[in-house]
Design a protein around this motif. Sequence first.
Motif, short mmCIF file in Angstrom:
data_model
loop_
_atom_site.label_atom_id
_atom_site.label_comp_id
_atom_site.label_asym_id
_atom_site.label_seq_id
_atom_site.Cartn_x
_atom_site.Cartn_y
_atom_site.Cartn_z
N LEU A 176 1.04 -44.63 15.01
CA LEU A 176 2.17 -43.72 14.88
C LEU A 176 1.93 -42.35 15.48
CD1 LEU A 176 5.01 -43.26 13.59
CD2 LEU A 176 3.79 -42.44 11.57
N THR A 177 0.74 -41.80 15.24
CA THR A 177 0.48 -40.41 15.62
C THR A 177 -0.37 -40.25 16.87
OG1 THR A 177 -1.54 -40.21 14.31
CG2 THR A 177 0.56 -39.73 13.20
N GLY A 178 -1.10 -41.31 17.23
CA GLY A 178 -2.03 -41.20 18.34
C GLY A 178 -3.36 -40.58 17.94
N GLN A 179 -3.49 -40.23 16.67
CA GLN A 179 -4.73 -39.64 16.16
C GLN A 179 -5.38 -40.62 15.18
OE1 GLN A 179 -3.51 -36.03 14.30
NE2 GLN A 179 -3.09 -34.98 16.22
N ARG A 180 -6.70 -40.65 15.20
CA ARG A 180 -7.42 -41.54 14.30
C ARG A 180 -7.65 -40.85 12.96
NH1 ARG A 180 -13.15 -43.44 15.83
NH2 ARG A 180 -13.78 -42.10 14.14
N ALA A 181 -7.48 -41.60 11.89
CA ALA A 181 -7.81 -41.09 10.56
C ALA A 181 -9.32 -40.89 10.50
CB ALA A 181 -7.36 -42.07 9.49
N ASP A 182 -9.76 -39.85 9.80
CA ASP A 182 -11.19 -39.57 9.68
C ASP A 182 -11.88 -40.45 8.66
OD1 ASP A 182 -10.93 -37.52 11.53
OD2 ASP A 182 -10.56 -36.02 9.99
N LEU A 183 -11.21 -40.65 7.52
CA LEU A 183 -11.84 -41.43 6.45
C LEU A 183 -10.78 -42.05 5.57
CD1 LEU A 183 -11.78 -39.67 3.50
CD2 LEU A 183 -13.29 -38.26 4.86
N ILE A 184 -11.23 -43.04 4.81
CA ILE A 184 -10.40 -43.62 3.76
C ILE A 184 -11.11 -43.36 2.44
CG2 ILE A 184 -9.40 -45.38 5.25
CD1 ILE A 184 -11.22 -47.39 3.69
N GLU A 185 -10.32 -43.25 1.40
CA GLU A 185 -10.91 -42.98 0.09
C GLU A 185 -10.13 -43.72 -0.98
OE1 GLU A 185 -12.73 -39.18 -2.27
OE2 GLU A 185 -11.07 -38.83 -0.89
N VAL A 186 -10.85 -44.41 -1.84
CA VAL A 186 -10.26 -45.09 -2.99
C VAL A 186 -10.68 -44.30 -4.21
CG1 VAL A 186 -10.18 -47.21 -4.34
CG2 VAL A 186 -10.41 -47.34 -1.85
N ASN A 238 -10.62 -44.39 -7.96
CA ASN A 238 -10.41 -45.27 -9.09
C ASN A 238 -10.42 -44.42 -10.35
OD1 ASN A 238 -10.49 -47.24 -11.08
ND2 ASN A 238 -11.61 -48.64 -9.75
N LEU A 239 -9.31 -44.38 -11.05
CA LEU A 239 -9.16 -43.52 -12.21
C LEU A 239 -9.59 -44.18 -13.52
CD1 LEU A 239 -5.75 -41.89 -11.29
CD2 LEU A 239 -8.06 -41.06 -10.81
N ASP A 240 -9.98 -45.45 -13.48
CA ASP A 240 -10.49 -46.11 -14.68
C ASP A 240 -11.82 -45.49 -15.08
OD1 ASP A 240 -8.33 -47.83 -14.53
OD2 ASP A 240 -9.45 -49.36 -13.42
N LYS A 241 -12.15 -45.57 -16.37
CA LYS A 241 -13.40 -44.99 -16.86
C LYS A 241 -14.61 -45.52 -16.11
CE LYS A 241 -12.40 -43.61 -21.58
NZ LYS A 241 -12.78 -43.75 -22.97
N GLU A 242 -14.65 -46.81 -15.92
CA GLU A 242 -15.80 -47.45 -15.28
C GLU A 242 -15.62 -47.60 -13.77
OE1 GLU A 242 -18.49 -48.05 -17.14
OE2 GLU A 242 -17.34 -47.29 -18.85
N GLY A 243 -14.52 -47.09 -13.24
CA GLY A 243 -14.22 -47.26 -11.83
C GLY A 243 -15.06 -46.38 -10.93
N LYS A 244 -15.25 -46.86 -9.70
CA LYS A 244 -16.00 -46.10 -8.71
C LYS A 244 -15.06 -45.59 -7.64
CE LYS A 244 -18.93 -48.91 -7.00
NZ LYS A 244 -19.99 -49.69 -6.42
N THR A 245 -15.35 -44.39 -7.17
CA THR A 245 -14.63 -43.85 -6.03
C THR A 245 -15.38 -44.26 -4.77
OG1 THR A 245 -13.76 -41.97 -7.26
CG2 THR A 245 -13.95 -41.70 -4.89
N ILE A 246 -14.63 -44.74 -3.80
CA ILE A 246 -15.24 -45.19 -2.54
C ILE A 246 -14.68 -44.32 -1.42
CG2 ILE A 246 -15.43 -47.09 -0.90
CD1 ILE A 246 -14.98 -48.98 -3.30
N ARG A 247 -15.57 -43.78 -0.63
CA ARG A 247 -15.17 -42.96 0.51
C ARG A 247 -15.97 -43.44 1.71
NH1 ARG A 247 -15.28 -36.39 0.64
NH2 ARG A 247 -13.07 -36.44 1.09
N GLU A 248 -15.28 -43.72 2.81
CA GLU A 248 -16.00 -44.15 4.01
C GLU A 248 -15.29 -43.64 5.25
OE1 GLU A 248 -14.68 -48.63 5.00
OE2 GLU A 248 -15.74 -48.41 3.10
N GLU A 249 -16.09 -43.38 6.25
CA GLU A 249 -15.55 -42.92 7.52
C GLU A 249 -14.88 -44.08 8.25
OE1 GLU A 249 -18.15 -40.68 10.04
OE2 GLU A 249 -19.11 -39.72 8.31
N VAL A 250 -13.84 -43.76 8.97
CA VAL A 250 -13.14 -44.75 9.78
C VAL A 250 -13.83 -44.81 11.14
CG1 VAL A 250 -10.95 -45.34 10.87
CG2 VAL A 250 -10.98 -44.33 8.58
N GLU A 251 -14.33 -45.98 11.49
CA GLU A 251 -15.08 -46.14 12.73
C GLU A 251 -14.38 -47.15 13.64
OE1 GLU A 251 -18.94 -47.23 11.33
OE2 GLU A 251 -19.40 -45.19 10.68
N ASP A 252 -14.63 -47.04 14.93
CA ASP A 252 -13.97 -47.90 15.92
C ASP A 252 -14.15 -49.40 15.64
OD1 ASP A 252 -12.80 -45.82 17.30
OD2 ASP A 252 -14.52 -45.58 18.66
N PRO A 253 -15.36 -49.88 15.34
CA PRO A 253 -15.49 -51.33 15.07
C PRO A 253 -14.64 -51.78 13.89
CG PRO A 253 -17.65 -50.34 15.41
CD PRO A 253 -16.66 -49.21 15.33
#
Length: 100
Positions: free
Chosen positions: A16-26, A28-43
């Motif tokens: 849509l924009t022609g620009q690549r997103a830098d990262l994605i992040e999940v 998780n608001l549950d007590k035992e949930g984990k937050t996941i953050r990762e860079e968006v890479e070409d592969p």
Amino acid sequence: MTRDQLHVYAVGYEELTGQRADLIEVLNLDKEGKTIREEVEDPLLAGVRERIREAGNSLRGNNLPRLSAWGDQCGKCDLAELCRDVPPEAKRNRRAATGR
């Protein structure tokens, strides 16, 4: 599932924009949930694009084979009967749970 969805969004953002997103992040608001953050890479984006292309081709070609295995998550899914046969025991459990 959430990570896959975010990867699809990253591909869509780039289309849509022609620009690549830098990262994605999940977040998780549950007590035992984990937050996941990762860079968006070409592969990663190349793999997601290929999976999107394959899914589109399958839909256009009406190539939608049903799955053979029934898992615990299937009993909670309203659409399970579309993608696989429901075992008789699971049908009874689903009827009892929904009153149908």
